[in-house]
Design an enzyme around this catalytic site. Structure first.
Site, PDB file in Angstrom:
ATOM      1  N   LYS A  44       0.893  -1.076  -0.090  1.00  0.00           N
ATOM      2  CA  LYS A  44       0.047  -0.120  -0.087  1.00  0.00           C
ATOM      3  C   LYS A  44       0.896   1.225  -0.185  1.00  0.00           C
ATOM      4  O   LYS A  44       0.480   2.399   0.655  1.00  0.00           O
ATOM      5  CB  LYS A  44      -0.940   0.107   1.104  1.00  0.00           C
ATOM      6  CG  LYS A  44      -1.730  -1.170   1.316  1.00  0.00           C
ATOM      7  CD  LYS A  44      -2.338  -2.029   0.227  1.00  0.00           C
ATOM      8  CE  LYS A  44      -3.290  -1.079  -0.611  1.00  0.00           C
ATOM      9  NZ  LYS A  44      -3.473  -2.157  -1.850  1.00  0.00           N
ATOM     10  N   HIS A  96       7.220  -7.379  -2.029  1.00  0.00           N
ATOM     11  CA  HIS A  96       7.253  -6.670  -0.815  1.00  0.00           C
ATOM     12  C   HIS A  96       8.190  -7.140   0.182  1.00  0.00           C
ATOM     13  O   HIS A  96       8.350  -7.102   1.371  1.00  0.00           O
ATOM     14  CB  HIS A  96       5.753  -6.741  -0.161  1.00  0.00           C
ATOM     15  CG  HIS A  96       4.568  -6.407  -0.986  1.00  0.00           C
ATOM     16  ND1 HIS A  96       4.508  -4.814  -1.539  1.00  0.00           N
ATOM     17  CD2 HIS A  96       3.431  -6.828  -1.372  1.00  0.00           C
ATOM     18  CE1 HIS A  96       3.658  -4.766  -2.054  1.00  0.00           C
ATOM     19  NE2 HIS A  96       2.797  -5.795  -2.048  1.00  0.00           N
ATOM     20  N   SER A 126      -4.780   3.191   3.984  1.00  0.00           N
ATOM     21  CA  SER A 126      -4.976   2.488   2.691  1.00  0.00           C
ATOM     22  C   SER A 126      -4.992   0.743   3.030  1.00  0.00           C
ATOM     23  O   SER A 126      -5.592   0.009   2.638  1.00  0.00           O
ATOM     24  CB  SER A 126      -3.954   2.545   1.694  1.00  0.00           C
ATOM     25  OG  SER A 126      -3.875   1.898   0.467  1.00  0.00           O
TER      26      SER A 126
HETATM   27  S1  PPS Z   1      -0.192  -3.121  -3.166  1.00  0.00           S
HETATM   28  O1  PPS Z   1      -1.521  -4.134  -2.742  1.00  0.00           O
HETATM   29  O2  PPS Z   1       0.488  -3.415  -2.227  1.00  0.00           O
HETATM   30  O3  PPS Z   1       0.131  -3.641  -4.480  1.00  0.00           O
HETATM   31  O4  PPS Z   1      -0.983  -1.588  -3.117  1.00  0.00           O
HETATM   32  P1  PPS Z   1      -0.522  -0.410  -3.653  1.00  0.00           P
HETATM   33  O5  PPS Z   1      -0.085  -0.289  -5.005  1.00  0.00           O
HETATM   34  O6  PPS Z   1       1.217  -0.241  -2.879  1.00  0.00           O
HETATM   35  O7  PPS Z   1      -0.927   0.947  -2.792  1.00  0.00           O
HETATM   36  C1  PPS Z   1      -2.198   1.191  -3.476  1.00  0.00           C
HETATM   37  C2  PPS Z   1      -2.260   2.739  -3.118  1.00  0.00           C
HETATM   38  O8  PPS Z   1      -1.820   3.376  -4.140  1.00  0.00           O
HETATM   39  C3  PPS Z   1      -2.822   4.421  -4.625  1.00  0.00           C
HETATM   40  N1  PPS Z   1      -2.402   4.457  -6.079  1.00  0.00           N
HETATM   41  C4  PPS Z   1      -2.296   5.804  -6.585  1.00  0.00           C
HETATM   42  N2  PPS Z   1      -2.240   6.927  -6.113  1.00  0.00           N
HETATM   43  C5  PPS Z   1      -2.115   8.047  -6.833  1.00  0.00           C
HETATM   44  N3  PPS Z   1      -2.004   7.799  -8.270  1.00  0.00           N
HETATM   45  C6  PPS Z   1      -2.158   6.639  -8.893  1.00  0.00           C
HETATM   46  N4  PPS Z   1      -1.958   6.625 -10.203  1.00  0.00           N
HETATM   47  C7  PPS Z   1      -2.136   5.590  -8.057  1.00  0.00           C
HETATM   48  N5  PPS Z   1      -2.121   4.282  -8.285  1.00  0.00           N
HETATM   49  C8  PPS Z   1      -2.450   3.740  -7.052  1.00  0.00           C
HETATM   50  C9  PPS Z   1      -4.002   3.603  -4.392  1.00  0.00           C
HETATM   51  O9  PPS Z   1      -5.189   4.537  -4.785  1.00  0.00           O
HETATM   52  C10 PPS Z   1      -3.772   3.237  -3.038  1.00  0.00           C
HETATM   53  O10 PPS Z   1      -3.917   4.203  -2.071  1.00  0.00           O
HETATM   54  P2  PPS Z   1      -5.302   4.627  -1.335  1.00  0.00           P
HETATM   55  O11 PPS Z   1      -4.765   5.503  -0.144  1.00  0.00           O
HETATM   56  O12 PPS Z   1      -5.986   3.397  -0.678  1.00  0.00           O
HETATM   57  O13 PPS Z   1      -6.156   5.286  -2.098  1.00  0.00           O
END
Ligand code: PPS
Length: 279
Positions: A44, A96, A126
């Site tokens: 996340k 991870h 998140s």
């Molecule tokens: S995972 O399951 O570990 O692979 O998740 P991960 O991708 O690391 O984290 C998900 C959060 O990243 C946000 N996210 C983004 N934020 C801004 N712009 C873009 N393009 C984007 N893509 C993914 C996603 O919304 C999750 O954060 P939260 O706060 O839950 O929205």
């Protein structure tokens, strides 16, 4: 305290069913290529975002491969979802894993690591929403309960604080670029350029703009290769692209919880030149 859906191996919590201790042990001899690229994150922290960027950079650079979604093009190293020795170079992996479980070959080769971090207050929020939506994970009864699990490292991927600390302390042994979710939010184009430079890939200004376009929150939400909507709803009932903001934690954490994070940050990372929180 350890939950039903995780198992501890090598002092790190894995998700039951997604990998095995035997496979994790086999990573000790996982053969690394100089051209390998790893995106390493605590869950996340923006993994799927940086995954989209790294894949797009390679595509625009002429590494056209056929794939149905980003998970297939850039699989998780710790979940063996394909025969990784057969993947075309440059191989792209997400992971991870903590530093102490990374295949040792990464240190010996010229393989590159992009390490992406996100401030723990937004990270815990998140992660909480993700845990409720992901069938593979233990379901918290409340945010307060999840917060306790998170602060004590009793979650999948163990402690955020340990993950960041360990990777940061061992950084000199790797070819590694540290990036933050927050800098990506504030300057996506600058972050894309940083990643290109680190990967040694020269893109035209127009190509860089294309990568940025593909990586905006809205475009990723609608991109079936990038949005993880390919996961069956019985496994995942939420959205990988949920809010995508800095500072959303203020709607969830109490003052006491926020202070607790500050205190643990100070205890566990206070001696390192890292700063995470943006008000
Ligand atoms: S995972 O399951 O570990 O692979 O998740 P991960 O991708 O690391 O984290 C998900 C959060 O990243 C946000 N996210 C983004 N934020 C801004 N712009 C873009 N393009 C984007 N893509 C993914 C996603 O919304 C999750 O954060 P939260 O706060 O839950 O929205």
């Amino acid at each position: 305290q350890i939950h039903d859906r995780v198992f501890k191996h090598k002092n790190y919590n894995f998700v039951v069913g997604l990998t095995t201790p035997e496979y994790i042990d086999s990573l000790e001899s996982f053969e690394i290529k100089d051209s390998d690229v790893f995106l390493v994150t605590y869950p996340k922290s923006g993994t799927v975002w940086a995954q989209q960027i790294i894949i797009s950079i390679h595509e625009l650079h002429g590494n056209q491969t056929k794939y149905s979604n980003n998970m297939e093009r850039m699989p998780w190293l710790e979940y063996k979802t394909a025969e990784y020795t057969l993947l075309p170079s440059p191989r792209l992996f997400a992971s991870h894993l903590p530093e102490h479980i990374m295949p040792p070959g990464v240190k010996e080769k010229k393989a590159k690591i992009v390490y992406l971090m996100r401030n723990p207050k937004d990270n815990v929020v998140s992660f909480y929403h993700f845990s409720k939506a992901m069938a593979d994970l233990d379901t918290p009864e409340s945010f307060d309960q999840f917060f306790e699990w998170y602060i004590t490292g009793n979650v999948f991927a163990s402690s955020w604080f340990d993950h960041v600390r360990e990777w940061y302390l061992k950084r000199d042994q790797y070819n590694i670029l540290f990036l933050t979710y927050e800098e990506m939010i504030l300057d996506l184009k600058g972050s894309v350029k940083k990643i290109c430079n680190f990967l040694g890939i020269n893109l035209t200004e127009a190509a860089i703009c294309q990568v940025v376009e593909k990586a905006t929150f809205q475009n990723m939400k609608n991109d079936s290769k990038a949005n993880y909507q390919h996961l069956p709803p019985e496994q995942f009932s939420g959205k990988f692209l949920r809010k995508g903001q800095i500072g959303d934690w203020k709607n969830t954490l109490t003052v006491a919880q926020s202070e607790r994070v500050d205190q643990v940050l100070q205890e566990k990372l206070g001696d390192l030149p890292l700063s995470f929180i943006r008000e």
